[in-house]
Design a protein around this motif. Structure first.
Motif, short mmCIF file in Angstrom:
data_model
loop_
_atom_site.label_atom_id
_atom_site.label_comp_id
_atom_site.label_asym_id
_atom_site.label_seq_id
_atom_site.Cartn_x
_atom_site.Cartn_y
_atom_site.Cartn_z
N PHE A 86 0.83 -1.20 0.00
CA PHE A 86 0.00 0.00 0.00
C PHE A 86 0.87 1.26 0.00
N LEU A 87 1.84 1.31 0.90
CA LEU A 87 2.67 2.52 1.02
C LEU A 87 3.59 2.72 -0.18
N VAL A 88 4.23 1.66 -0.65
CA VAL A 88 5.19 1.80 -1.75
C VAL A 88 4.46 2.12 -3.05
N PHE A 89 3.48 1.30 -3.43
CA PHE A 89 2.76 1.56 -4.68
C PHE A 89 2.01 2.88 -4.64
N GLY A 90 1.34 3.15 -3.52
CA GLY A 90 0.58 4.39 -3.40
C GLY A 90 1.45 5.62 -3.54
N ASN A 91 2.60 5.63 -2.89
CA ASN A 91 3.49 6.78 -2.96
C ASN A 91 4.20 6.89 -4.31
N LEU A 92 4.49 5.76 -4.94
CA LEU A 92 5.04 5.82 -6.30
C LEU A 92 4.03 6.43 -7.27
N LEU A 93 2.77 6.00 -7.15
CA LEU A 93 1.74 6.53 -8.05
C LEU A 93 1.44 8.00 -7.82
N LEU A 94 1.69 8.50 -6.60
CA LEU A 94 1.50 9.92 -6.32
C LEU A 94 2.55 10.78 -7.02
N ARG A 95 3.72 10.22 -7.27
CA ARG A 95 4.84 11.00 -7.78
C ARG A 95 5.25 10.69 -9.21
N TYR A 96 4.77 9.54 -9.73
CA TYR A 96 5.19 9.14 -11.08
C TYR A 96 4.02 8.64 -11.91
N ASP A 97 4.10 8.90 -13.19
CA ASP A 97 3.24 8.26 -14.16
C ASP A 97 4.05 7.06 -14.66
N ILE A 98 3.59 5.87 -14.36
CA ILE A 98 4.34 4.66 -14.70
C ILE A 98 3.73 4.07 -15.96
N ARG A 99 4.57 3.98 -16.99
CA ARG A 99 4.10 3.48 -18.29
C ARG A 99 4.98 2.33 -18.76
N PRO A 100 4.36 1.39 -19.46
CA PRO A 100 5.21 0.36 -20.06
C PRO A 100 5.96 0.98 -21.23
N HIS A 101 7.23 0.72 -21.31
CA HIS A 101 8.05 1.20 -22.43
C HIS A 101 8.01 0.09 -23.48
N GLY A 102 7.05 0.19 -24.38
CA GLY A 102 6.81 -0.89 -25.35
C GLY A 102 5.48 -1.55 -25.04
N LEU A 103 5.45 -2.86 -25.10
CA LEU A 103 4.22 -3.61 -24.91
C LEU A 103 3.84 -3.72 -23.44
N PHE A 104 2.52 -3.89 -23.19
CA PHE A 104 2.06 -4.16 -21.84
C PHE A 104 2.52 -5.56 -21.44
N PRO A 105 2.75 -5.79 -20.14
CA PRO A 105 3.15 -7.13 -19.72
C PRO A 105 2.00 -8.12 -19.94
N SER A 106 2.37 -9.34 -20.23
CA SER A 106 1.38 -10.39 -20.42
C SER A 106 0.90 -10.88 -19.06
N THR A 107 -0.39 -11.12 -18.94
CA THR A 107 -0.93 -11.71 -17.71
C THR A 107 -1.14 -13.20 -17.89
N LYS A 108 -0.79 -13.70 -19.07
CA LYS A 108 -0.95 -15.13 -19.33
C LYS A 108 0.08 -15.92 -18.52
N ASN A 109 -0.39 -17.00 -17.93
CA ASN A 109 0.49 -17.84 -17.13
C ASN A 109 1.46 -18.56 -18.07
N GLN A 110 2.75 -18.30 -17.91
CA GLN A 110 3.78 -18.86 -18.79
C GLN A 110 3.90 -20.37 -18.63
N VAL A 111 3.82 -20.86 -17.40
CA VAL A 111 3.91 -22.28 -17.11
C VAL A 111 2.75 -22.63 -16.18
N PRO A 112 1.58 -22.99 -16.75
CA PRO A 112 0.42 -23.25 -15.90
C PRO A 112 0.60 -24.49 -15.03
N TYR A 113 -0.13 -24.52 -13.94
CA TYR A 113 -0.17 -25.67 -13.02
C TYR A 113 1.18 -25.96 -12.38
N THR A 114 1.91 -24.92 -12.04
CA THR A 114 3.16 -25.09 -11.33
C THR A 114 3.04 -24.44 -9.95
#
Length: 161
Positions: A117-145
């Motif tokens: 809560f404190l780290v992410f919240g305070n980072l978001l207050l001070r920075y616009d965080i953008r992916p440089h290129g593509l958005f990260p994949s949320t697909k499970n790379q190795v399922p059932y592990t």
């Protein structure tokens, strides 16, 4: 921004109860990440039946917590990153269990949640965080592990506000 007087002070723990969208976003991140997707292994000492399936004595069993986080019966459109689901139905917060449940849950859960809560919240207050290129994949790379592998192809850009 309202909670911190337009960013004039850091986010603190006293803001946590009022930071509904930040809390919902953190829950959605944890639901998607589900880093340790299985609970500790257990040894089954005597034969039993679980939901009609026989489990022999001597079997090693575990709960696959990550499977709960992608269950469409619990989280509609589970593959979609949608923090608003927790605003629309606050009871869903109890369904996200990245730290396990019961007497064997992670002892550091409160510290981890507070730190996120404190780290992410305070980072978001001070920075616009953008992916440089593509958005990260949320697909499970190795399922059932036992643990998920992160998408390492993403670089982030932090732009000071």
């Amino acid at each position: 921004m309202r909670l911190t007087d337009n960013g004039s002070r850091p986010l603190s723990l006293k803001d946590r109860a009022e930071a509904h969208y930040l809390n919902a976003t953190l829950a959605e991140i944890q639901r998607h990440a589900s880093i340790l997707s299985v609970n500790f292994w257990r040894y089954n000492y005597e034969a039993t039946t679980v939901k009609g399936y026989p489990v022999d004595s001597g079997a090693v069993i575990t709960a696959q917590l990550g499977a709960l986080h992608v269950n469409n019966d619990i989280f509609k459109n589970a593959d979609k990153f949608y923090p608003d689901r927790f605003i629309e139905d606050p009871k869903l917060l109890n369904q996200v269990i990245p730290f396990g449940i019961g007497k064997r849950s992670c002892v550091g859960e409160n510290l981890a949640r507070t730190t996120m809560f404190l780290v992410f919240g305070n980072l978001l207050l001070r920075y616009d965080i953008r992916p440089h290129g593509l958005f990260p994949s949320t697909k499970n790379q190795v399922p059932y592990t036992a643990a998920k592998l992160p998408d390492k192809n993403v670089e982030l850009e932090f732009v000071k506000l």
